[in-house]
Design a protein around this motif. Structure first.
Motif, PDB file in Angstrom:
ATOM      1  N   ILE A 183       0.843  -1.198   0.000  1.00  0.00           N
ATOM      2  CA  ILE A 183       0.000   0.000   0.000  1.00  0.00           C
ATOM      3  C   ILE A 183       0.879   1.250   0.000  1.00  0.00           C
ATOM      4  CG2 ILE A 183      -1.739   1.276   1.316  1.00  0.00           C
ATOM      5  CD1 ILE A 183      -2.576  -1.446   2.531  1.00  0.00           C
ATOM      6  N   PRO A 184       0.599   2.222  -0.850  1.00  0.00           N
ATOM      7  CA  PRO A 184       1.360   3.480  -0.789  1.00  0.00           C
ATOM      8  C   PRO A 184       1.247   4.092   0.605  1.00  0.00           C
ATOM      9  CG  PRO A 184      -0.019   3.405  -2.748  1.00  0.00           C
ATOM     10  CD  PRO A 184      -0.431   2.242  -1.909  1.00  0.00           C
ATOM     11  N   ARG A 185       2.313   4.729   1.059  1.00  0.00           N
ATOM     12  CA  ARG A 185       2.275   5.310   2.401  1.00  0.00           C
ATOM     13  C   ARG A 185       2.980   6.665   2.397  1.00  0.00           C
ATOM     14  NH1 ARG A 185       6.777   1.805   5.883  1.00  0.00           N
ATOM     15  NH2 ARG A 185       8.538   2.199   4.478  1.00  0.00           N
ATOM     16  N   SER A 186       2.520   7.511   3.284  1.00  0.00           N
ATOM     17  CA  SER A 186       3.104   8.842   3.454  1.00  0.00           C
ATOM     18  C   SER A 186       3.257   9.109   4.942  1.00  0.00           C
ATOM     19  CB  SER A 186       2.195   9.914   2.835  1.00  0.00           C
ATOM     20  OG  SER A 186       1.945   9.648   1.472  1.00  0.00           O
ATOM     21  N   TYR A 187       4.206   9.975   5.277  1.00  0.00           N
ATOM     22  CA  TYR A 187       4.442  10.345   6.677  1.00  0.00           C
ATOM     23  C   TYR A 187       4.441  11.857   6.796  1.00  0.00           C
ATOM     24  CZ  TYR A 187       6.130   9.826  11.462  1.00  0.00           C
ATOM     25  OH  TYR A 187       6.218   9.841  12.830  1.00  0.00           O
ATOM     26  N   ILE A 188       3.748  12.359   7.822  1.00  0.00           N
ATOM     27  CA  ILE A 188       3.752  13.797   8.122  1.00  0.00           C
ATOM     28  C   ILE A 188       4.426  13.983   9.486  1.00  0.00           C
ATOM     29  CG2 ILE A 188       2.368  15.865   8.512  1.00  0.00           C
ATOM     30  CD1 ILE A 188       0.163  14.560   6.796  1.00  0.00           C
ATOM     31  N   ARG A 189       5.617  14.554   9.467  1.00  0.00           N
ATOM     32  CA  ARG A 189       6.325  14.865  10.707  1.00  0.00           C
ATOM     33  C   ARG A 189       5.807  16.175  11.284  1.00  0.00           C
ATOM     34  NH1 ARG A 189      12.164  14.446   7.825  1.00  0.00           N
ATOM     35  NH2 ARG A 189      12.333  12.167   7.577  1.00  0.00           N
ATOM     36  N   CYS A 190       5.890  16.298  12.599  1.00  0.00           N
ATOM     37  CA  CYS A 190       5.533  17.556  13.267  1.00  0.00           C
ATOM     38  C   CYS A 190       6.774  18.076  13.987  1.00  0.00           C
ATOM     39  CB  CYS A 190       4.370  17.346  14.228  1.00  0.00           C
ATOM     40  SG  CYS A 190       2.820  17.031  13.359  1.00  0.00           S
ATOM     41  N   ALA A 191       7.270  19.219  13.528  1.00  0.00           N
ATOM     42  CA  ALA A 191       8.582  19.722  13.951  1.00  0.00           C
ATOM     43  C   ALA A 191       8.605  20.250  15.382  1.00  0.00           C
ATOM     44  CB  ALA A 191       9.049  20.810  12.987  1.00  0.00           C
ATOM     45  N   ASP A 192       7.439  20.568  15.960  1.00  0.00           N
ATOM     46  CA  ASP A 192       7.383  21.086  17.327  1.00  0.00           C
ATOM     47  C   ASP A 192       6.675  20.098  18.250  1.00  0.00           C
ATOM     48  OD1 ASP A 192       7.939  22.941  19.298  1.00  0.00           O
ATOM     49  OD2 ASP A 192       6.157  24.148  18.919  1.00  0.00           O
ATOM     50  N   ASP A 193       6.770  18.826  17.921  1.00  0.00           N
ATOM     51  CA  ASP A 193       6.117  17.759  18.674  1.00  0.00           C
ATOM     52  C   ASP A 193       6.780  17.597  20.038  1.00  0.00           C
ATOM     53  OD1 ASP A 193       5.016  15.270  19.539  1.00  0.00           O
ATOM     54  OD2 ASP A 193       4.700  14.684  17.456  1.00  0.00           O
ATOM     55  N   GLN A 194       5.975  17.647  21.093  1.00  0.00           N
ATOM     56  CA  GLN A 194       6.474  17.472  22.456  1.00  0.00           C
ATOM     57  C   GLN A 194       6.100  16.104  23.021  1.00  0.00           C
ATOM     58  OE1 GLN A 194       8.472  19.953  23.791  1.00  0.00           O
ATOM     59  NE2 GLN A 194       8.219  20.771  21.723  1.00  0.00           N
ATOM     60  N   THR A 195       5.629  15.210  22.141  1.00  0.00           N
ATOM     61  CA  THR A 195       5.234  13.866  22.562  1.00  0.00           C
ATOM     62  C   THR A 195       6.152  12.813  21.954  1.00  0.00           C
ATOM     63  OG1 THR A 195       2.922  14.530  22.812  1.00  0.00           O
ATOM     64  CG2 THR A 195       3.345  12.187  22.592  1.00  0.00           C
ATOM     65  N   ILE A 196       6.208  12.769  20.634  1.00  0.00           N
ATOM     66  CA  ILE A 196       7.148  11.905  19.922  1.00  0.00           C
ATOM     67  C   ILE A 196       8.250  12.807  19.387  1.00  0.00           C
ATOM     68  CG2 ILE A 196       7.501  10.279  18.031  1.00  0.00           C
ATOM     69  CD1 ILE A 196       4.566   9.542  18.207  1.00  0.00           C
ATOM     70  N   PRO A 197       9.483  12.670  19.859  1.00  0.00           N
ATOM     71  CA  PRO A 197      10.541  13.587  19.446  1.00  0.00           C
ATOM     72  C   PRO A 197      10.639  13.700  17.924  1.00  0.00           C
ATOM     73  CG  PRO A 197      11.314  12.160  21.207  1.00  0.00           C
ATOM     74  CD  PRO A 197       9.975  11.631  20.793  1.00  0.00           C
ATOM     75  N   PRO A 198      10.673  14.915  17.393  1.00  0.00           N
ATOM     76  CA  PRO A 198      10.779  15.081  15.938  1.00  0.00           C
ATOM     77  C   PRO A 198      11.971  14.339  15.345  1.00  0.00           C
ATOM     78  CG  PRO A 198      10.226  17.174  16.960  1.00  0.00           C
ATOM     79  CD  PRO A 198      10.527  16.218  18.073  1.00  0.00           C
ATOM     80  N   GLU A 199      13.076  14.282  16.090  1.00  0.00           N
ATOM     81  CA  GLU A 199      14.248  13.585  15.565  1.00  0.00           C
ATOM     82  C   GLU A 199      14.005  12.077  15.450  1.00  0.00           C
ATOM     83  OE1 GLU A 199      15.317  14.371  20.010  1.00  0.00           O
ATOM     84  OE2 GLU A 199      14.041  15.242  18.435  1.00  0.00           O
ATOM     85  N   PHE A 200      13.122  11.545  16.304  1.00  0.00           N
ATOM     86  CA  PHE A 200      12.791  10.130  16.189  1.00  0.00           C
ATOM     87  C   PHE A 200      11.838   9.899  15.024  1.00  0.00           C
ATOM     88  CE2 PHE A 200      10.785   6.088  17.788  1.00  0.00           C
ATOM     89  CZ  PHE A 200      11.922   5.308  17.633  1.00  0.00           C
ATOM     90  N   GLN A 201      11.006  10.880  14.726  1.00  0.00           N
ATOM     91  CA  GLN A 201      10.174  10.792  13.526  1.00  0.00           C
ATOM     92  C   GLN A 201      11.060  10.741  12.281  1.00  0.00           C
ATOM     93  OE1 GLN A 201       6.744  13.524  13.529  1.00  0.00           O
ATOM     94  NE2 GLN A 201       6.989  13.724  15.754  1.00  0.00           N
ATOM     95  N   VAL A 202      12.173  11.462  12.313  1.00  0.00           N
ATOM     96  CA  VAL A 202      13.149  11.391  11.214  1.00  0.00           C
ATOM     97  C   VAL A 202      13.755   9.990  11.151  1.00  0.00           C
ATOM     98  CG1 VAL A 202      15.364  12.244  10.369  1.00  0.00           C
ATOM     99  CG2 VAL A 202      13.668  13.854  11.255  1.00  0.00           C
ATOM    100  N   THR A 203      14.127   9.438  12.310  1.00  0.00           N
ATOM    101  CA  THR A 203      14.710   8.100  12.352  1.00  0.00           C
ATOM    102  C   THR A 203      13.750   7.062  11.770  1.00  0.00           C
ATOM    103  OG1 THR A 203      16.063   8.611  14.288  1.00  0.00           O
ATOM    104  CG2 THR A 203      15.577   6.280  13.886  1.00  0.00           C
ATOM    105  N   MET A 204      12.468   7.157  12.134  1.00  0.00           N
ATOM    106  CA  MET A 204      11.497   6.166  11.673  1.00  0.00           C
ATOM    107  C   MET A 204      11.283   6.213  10.167  1.00  0.00           C
ATOM    108  SD  MET A 204       8.554   5.940  14.635  1.00  0.00           S
ATOM    109  CE  MET A 204       8.268   7.711  14.834  1.00  0.00           C
ATOM    110  N   THR A 205      11.606   7.333   9.550  1.00  0.00           N
ATOM    111  CA  THR A 205      11.362   7.473   8.111  1.00  0.00           C
ATOM    112  C   THR A 205      12.662   7.631   7.317  1.00  0.00           C
ATOM    113  OG1 THR A 205      11.045   9.872   8.438  1.00  0.00           O
ATOM    114  CG2 THR A 205       9.072   8.487   8.416  1.00  0.00           C
TER     115      THR A 205
END
Length: 240
Positions: A183-205
C-alpha cells in the motif's frame, strides 16, 4: 476525491478530528473518524483491549479504496489493519498516512519503540493506573504535552474527553506482514512535537523515499493547531 478514515492516538478518540473533518470535506473529500476499543464512546473494558482488536475496528470501518490516516499510537493499529485486511482478502486501503505516528518496526511493540527514542518527553506526564492495566495523562501537563500551540480552550475540551490508554495493547509486539507493504504510504512529521521527538520521527522514516515524507511546524496535534493546513497537506498528498 477520497474516502478518508481518521484513526486517533493514545487516550484520544474520534472527537479529536472535529475540526479536521469539515476542513477535508470543504476540499471535496469524505472524511470520518472512529473510536478504537475503550476510547471515545466505545465502552469496551480497557482490560479487553488488544492491538488486534484496535486493528479490527479499523478493518470493520473500511470502505472501498479508503485512505487511512493514523495519528501517534494509531500508526500501529493502522499498519496491523492493513495486514489483516490483506490476509482475509479484504484489502480496501488506498493509502496509509502516518501523522506524527509510530511507523512500526517488525518485532517491536510501541513501548519498545518509544524506549528506543533518544528521549521520552511524554513519560513525565504519564500516570499509571493502580491495577497496572492502563495509564492517563496528568491533567496539569496535557496542554504542554499535546496542545501547546493550539487555540484557547482546546486543552479543556480534550480533558473532558481523554480516556485511559491500554498498556497491554502498546506492549504487544507487531509482526509485520505483506499487506501494508503493498500500500502506498506517506508520513507527516511535526517539527514542534512534544510527545514523539521530531528527531525520532526522522529516524522512523530515514529509509522512506523523500517524496513520501512531509513536515508541518506544529505540535503533536495539528488537527487542532492547524486543521486547514493539515487538510490542505493531505489533499496535496492524495493528488500527488
Amino acid at each position: 476525491m477520497s474516502d478518508i478514515l481518521l484513526v486517533h492516538g493514545t487516550s484520544h478518540g474520534a472527537w479529536c478530528f472535529r475540526d479536521l473533518i469539515p476542513a477535508l470535506e470543504a476540499l471535496g473529500h469524505t472524511a470520518r473518524a472512529i473510536d478504537m476499543p475503550s476510547h471515545g464512546n466505545d465502552t469496551t473494558p480497557v482490560a479487553d483491549v488488544t492491538l488486534d482488536s484496535c486493528a479490527q475496528s479499523i478493518v470493520d470501518a473500511l470502505g472501498e479504496d479508503t485512505v487511512v490516516l493514523g495519528h501517534s499510537w494509531g500508526g500501529f493499529p493502522i499498519t496491523r489493519a492493513a495486514d489483516m485486511a490483506h490476509e482475509t482478502g479484504q484489502s480496501k486501503i488506498a493509502r496509509l498516512i502516518y501523522l506524527c505516528a509510530y511507523a512500526p518496526w517488525d518485532g517491536y511493540s510501541l513501548a519498545e519503540m518509544r524506549r528506543a527514542a533518544p528521549r521520552q518527553p511524554l513519560m513525565k506526564a504519564v500516570v499509571k493506573s493502580a491495577d497496572g492495566l492502563s495509564y492517563t495523562i496528568d491533567p496539569a501537563q496535557v496542554r504542554d504535552a499535546f496542545y501547546h500551540d493550539c487555540p484557547e480552550g482546546i486543552a479543556d475540551f480534550a480533558l473532558a474527553h481523554l480516556t485511559p490508554q491500554s498498556i497491554a495493547a502498546q506492549e504487544t509486539k507487531i509482526n509485520l506482514g505483506d499487506g501494508h507493504r503493498q500500500i502506498p504510504r506517506s508520513y507527516i512529521r511535526c517539527a514542534d512535537d512534544q510527545t514523539i521527538p521530531p528527531e525520532f520521527q526522522v529516524t522512523m522514516t530515514k529509509d522512506w523515499p523523500a517524496a513520501d515524507v512531509y513536515e508541518m511546524p506544529t505540535s503533536h496535534s495539528p488537527f487542532f493547531a492547524d486543521p486547514a493546513g493539515l487538510a490542505a497537506l493531505i489533499d496535496y498528498i492524495l493528488k500527488d
